[in-house]
Scaffold this motif. Structure first.
Motif, short mmCIF file in Angstrom:
data_model
loop_
_atom_site.label_atom_id
_atom_site.label_comp_id
_atom_site.label_asym_id
_atom_site.label_seq_id
_atom_site.Cartn_x
_atom_site.Cartn_y
_atom_site.Cartn_z
N LEU A 104 91.07 -26.58 85.60
CA LEU A 104 91.05 -25.88 86.88
C LEU A 104 91.27 -26.80 88.08
O LEU A 104 91.76 -26.35 89.12
CB LEU A 104 89.72 -25.14 87.04
N LYS A 105 90.96 -28.07 87.94
CA LYS A 105 91.14 -29.02 89.04
C LYS A 105 92.59 -29.10 89.51
O LYS A 105 92.86 -29.53 90.62
CB LYS A 105 90.66 -30.42 88.64
N TRP A 127 91.52 -25.06 94.17
CA TRP A 127 90.35 -25.86 93.80
C TRP A 127 89.82 -26.63 95.00
O TRP A 127 90.57 -27.23 95.75
CB TRP A 127 90.73 -26.82 92.68
N LYS A 184 84.31 -24.70 94.72
CA LYS A 184 84.66 -24.20 93.38
C LYS A 184 84.10 -25.13 92.31
O LYS A 184 83.62 -24.68 91.27
CB LYS A 184 86.18 -24.07 93.21
#
Length: 94
Positions: free
Chosen positions: A26-27, A32, A36
Motif C-alpha cells: 500500500l505504501k 498513502w 493511513k
C-alpha cells in the motif's frame, strides 16, 4: 498458522509478516500518508476474504499469496473467527 499443502509439506503463515507485506504494498499508492500508515498498522489486515464468492475463499498476504477455498461459508467464518482471536483482520474482496 500451520497448514499442509497438497503434497504433504507443512508450511507456516506468520500473520505479522502478512500484515507488513500488505502495508509495503500500500505504501506505493498515491493516497498513502502517515494517517493511513497509522490506520493500517492499527487494523492489522493480513489477508483478503472472498465471502460472497463460490466457493468462498481466503487469501493471505504472503509472498506469493496463499489462497484457501472452502466448501462452505460457515467453514470460512470459523477460520475468520480464529484469525480475529489472534488480533488480526481480513479485508473484504467481494
Amino acid at each position: 498458522m500451520t497448514y499442509t499443502d497438497g503434497e504433504g509439506n507443512a508450511h507456516f503463515i506468520d500473520f505479522s509478516i502478512c500484515q507488513e507485506n500488505n502495508i509495503a504494498r500500500l505504501k506505493n499508492q498515491p493516497w498513502w500518508n502517515e494517517e493511513k500508515a497509522t490506520f493500517y498498522h492499527k487494523m492489522k489486515y493480513m489477508g483478503i476474504r472472498f465471502a460472497l464468492s463460490d466457493p468462498p475463499a481466503l487469501e493471505f498476504y504472503t509472498k506469493p499469496h496463499v489462497r484457501f477455498e472452502f466448501t462452505t461459508y460457515d467453514t470460512l467464518y470459523d477460520v475468520l473467527d480464529e484469525i480475529r482471536a489472534f488480533g488480526f483482520r481480513t479485508i473484504d474482496g467481494d
